[in-house]
Design a protein around this motif. Structure first.
Motif, mmCIF file in Angstrom:
data_model
loop_
_atom_site.group_PDB
_atom_site.id
_atom_site.type_symbol
_atom_site.label_atom_id
_atom_site.label_comp_id
_atom_site.label_asym_id
_atom_site.label_seq_id
_atom_site.Cartn_x
_atom_site.Cartn_y
_atom_site.Cartn_z
ATOM 1 N N HIS A 9 0.881 -1.166 0.000
ATOM 2 C CA HIS A 9 0.000 0.000 0.000
ATOM 3 C C HIS A 9 0.921 1.219 0.000
ATOM 4 O O HIS A 9 1.930 1.242 0.707
ATOM 5 C CB HIS A 9 -0.881 -0.019 1.255
ATOM 6 C CG HIS A 9 -1.919 1.057 1.257
ATOM 7 N ND1 HIS A 9 -1.629 2.365 1.565
ATOM 8 C CD2 HIS A 9 -3.240 1.011 0.982
ATOM 9 C CE1 HIS A 9 -2.734 3.084 1.491
ATOM 10 N NE2 HIS A 9 -3.732 2.275 1.132
ATOM 11 N N ALA A 49 -7.216 5.095 0.985
ATOM 12 C CA ALA A 49 -6.439 5.220 -0.248
ATOM 13 C C ALA A 49 -5.838 6.620 -0.367
ATOM 14 O O ALA A 49 -6.320 7.576 0.233
ATOM 15 C CB ALA A 49 -7.335 4.944 -1.450
ATOM 16 N N SER A 51 -5.800 9.717 -2.226
ATOM 17 C CA SER A 51 -6.713 10.393 -3.151
ATOM 18 C C SER A 51 -5.895 11.145 -4.197
ATOM 19 O O SER A 51 -4.709 11.413 -3.998
ATOM 20 C CB SER A 51 -7.590 11.376 -2.378
ATOM 21 O OG SER A 51 -6.786 12.429 -1.864
ATOM 22 N N GLN A 73 -1.139 3.744 -5.996
ATOM 23 C CA GLN A 73 -2.435 3.399 -5.391
ATOM 24 C C GLN A 73 -3.253 2.536 -6.348
ATOM 25 O O GLN A 73 -3.860 1.547 -5.943
ATOM 26 C CB GLN A 73 -3.208 4.662 -5.019
ATOM 27 C CG GLN A 73 -4.518 4.389 -4.309
ATOM 28 C CD GLN A 73 -4.321 3.741 -2.946
ATOM 29 O OE1 GLN A 73 -3.597 4.273 -2.115
ATOM 30 N NE2 GLN A 73 -4.954 2.611 -2.711
ATOM 31 N N THR A 74 -3.259 2.896 -7.623
ATOM 32 C CA THR A 74 -4.007 2.129 -8.624
ATOM 33 C C THR A 74 -3.470 0.707 -8.727
ATOM 34 O O THR A 74 -4.245 -0.256 -8.797
ATOM 35 C CB THR A 74 -3.935 2.820 -10.002
ATOM 36 O OG1 THR A 74 -4.537 4.110 -9.882
ATOM 37 C CG2 THR A 74 -4.644 2.020 -11.077
ATOM 38 N N TYR A 76 -1.942 -1.013 -6.448
ATOM 39 C CA TYR A 76 -2.355 -1.723 -5.238
ATOM 40 C C TYR A 76 -3.832 -2.122 -5.315
ATOM 41 O O TYR A 76 -4.200 -3.260 -5.019
ATOM 42 C CB TYR A 76 -2.100 -0.845 -4.008
ATOM 43 C CG TYR A 76 -2.568 -1.473 -2.724
ATOM 44 C CD1 TYR A 76 -1.822 -2.455 -2.095
ATOM 45 C CD2 TYR A 76 -3.769 -1.083 -2.144
ATOM 46 C CE1 TYR A 76 -2.260 -3.049 -0.913
ATOM 47 C CE2 TYR A 76 -4.212 -1.664 -0.958
ATOM 48 C CZ TYR A 76 -3.455 -2.642 -0.352
ATOM 49 O OH TYR A 76 -3.891 -3.227 0.805
ATOM 50 N N ASP A 77 -4.681 -1.189 -5.737
ATOM 51 C CA ASP A 77 -6.121 -1.452 -5.830
ATOM 52 C C ASP A 77 -6.424 -2.563 -6.840
ATOM 53 O O ASP A 77 -7.273 -3.425 -6.597
ATOM 54 C CB ASP A 77 -6.885 -0.187 -6.213
ATOM 55 C CG ASP A 77 -6.866 0.868 -5.117
ATOM 56 O OD1 ASP A 77 -6.560 0.534 -3.954
ATOM 57 O OD2 ASP A 77 -7.135 2.045 -5.443
ATOM 58 N N LEU A 78 -5.748 -2.538 -7.997
ATOM 59 C CA LEU A 78 -5.971 -3.574 -9.003
ATOM 60 C C LEU A 78 -5.526 -4.944 -8.498
ATOM 61 O O LEU A 78 -6.194 -5.949 -8.731
ATOM 62 C CB LEU A 78 -5.220 -3.226 -10.299
ATOM 63 C CG LEU A 78 -5.823 -2.105 -11.120
ATOM 64 C CD1 LEU A 78 -4.884 -1.719 -12.255
ATOM 65 C CD2 LEU A 78 -7.177 -2.509 -11.669
ATOM 66 N N TRP A 79 -4.409 -4.982 -7.794
ATOM 67 C CA TRP A 79 -3.934 -6.244 -7.237
ATOM 68 C C TRP A 79 -4.967 -6.805 -6.259
ATOM 69 O O TRP A 79 -5.288 -7.990 -6.292
ATOM 70 C CB TRP A 79 -2.573 -6.055 -6.556
ATOM 71 C CG TRP A 79 -2.095 -7.309 -5.905
ATOM 72 C CD1 TRP A 79 -1.505 -8.382 -6.508
ATOM 73 C CD2 TRP A 79 -2.207 -7.639 -4.516
ATOM 74 N NE1 TRP A 79 -1.240 -9.348 -5.575
ATOM 75 C CE2 TRP A 79 -1.654 -8.922 -4.345
ATOM 76 C CE3 TRP A 79 -2.715 -6.973 -3.407
ATOM 77 C CZ2 TRP A 79 -1.602 -9.551 -3.106
ATOM 78 C CZ3 TRP A 79 -2.658 -7.602 -2.179
ATOM 79 C CH2 TRP A 79 -2.108 -8.876 -2.038
ATOM 80 N N LYS A 80 -5.494 -5.938 -5.388
ATOM 81 C CA LYS A 80 -6.500 -6.377 -4.421
ATOM 82 C C LYS A 80 -7.759 -6.887 -5.125
ATOM 83 O O LYS A 80 -8.342 -7.888 -4.724
ATOM 84 C CB LYS A 80 -6.875 -5.236 -3.471
ATOM 85 C CG LYS A 80 -6.008 -5.152 -2.251
ATOM 86 C CD LYS A 80 -6.450 -4.086 -1.283
ATOM 87 C CE LYS A 80 -7.897 -4.114 -0.949
ATOM 88 N NZ LYS A 80 -8.322 -3.121 0.021
ATOM 89 N N ALA A 81 -8.190 -6.183 -6.175
ATOM 90 C CA ALA A 81 -9.401 -6.582 -6.908
ATOM 91 C C ALA A 81 -9.207 -7.942 -7.571
ATOM 92 O O ALA A 81 -10.102 -8.796 -7.522
ATOM 93 C CB ALA A 81 -9.759 -5.527 -7.948
#
Length: 129
Positions: A9, A49, A51, A73-74, A76-81
């Protein structure tokens, strides 16, 4: 942008690497960034996150670009999704056109898209000097 395996993160990067290397406390960093300490702490602990606004502030503060922080951040977010989709065994069916191959060719032919245009001779001569 290629996805990392288990990217950190971006708040963790700030907390573990950036802020200590600057010799600052988390409260001092929040003050310098002009954000509330509680909101900044949520980011540092991975509960919120980064912003777009915070990405711009971080870029200005650290002399980097806002895109570095936004992309982090993107990623990290894509990996989580992706991880969540696999964990829930959700299968996504690839989109295919409702019109099949033969129907598509027939539609193109009927609309004139499938034909080559005829080339016409000019109606009158143009002299080239």
């Amino acid at each position: 942008m290629s996805l990392m395996f288990n990217p950190p993160h971006p708040g963790e990067v700030l907390k573990e690497d950036v802020i200590p290397s600057l010799g600052l406390t988390q409260a001092q960093a929040a003050d310098q960034l002009g954000v509330s300490r509680s909101a900044f702490t949520r980011v540092l602990n991975g509960h919120a996150a980064i912003s777009p606004e915070l990405a711009v502030r971080l870029g200005e503060w650290l002399g980097t670009s806002a895109e570095v922080w936004a992309n982090s951040q993107t990623q990290y977010d894509l990996w989580k999704a992706k991880k969540a989709l696999k964990a829930n065994r959700i299968r996504v069916v690839r989109y295919r056109s409702a019109v099949g191959g033969k129907e598509r060719k027939a539609a193109k032919a009927a609309s004139g898209q499938g034909r080559k245009r005829e080339q016409h001779e000019p109606e009158h001569d143009c002299a080239v000097a």
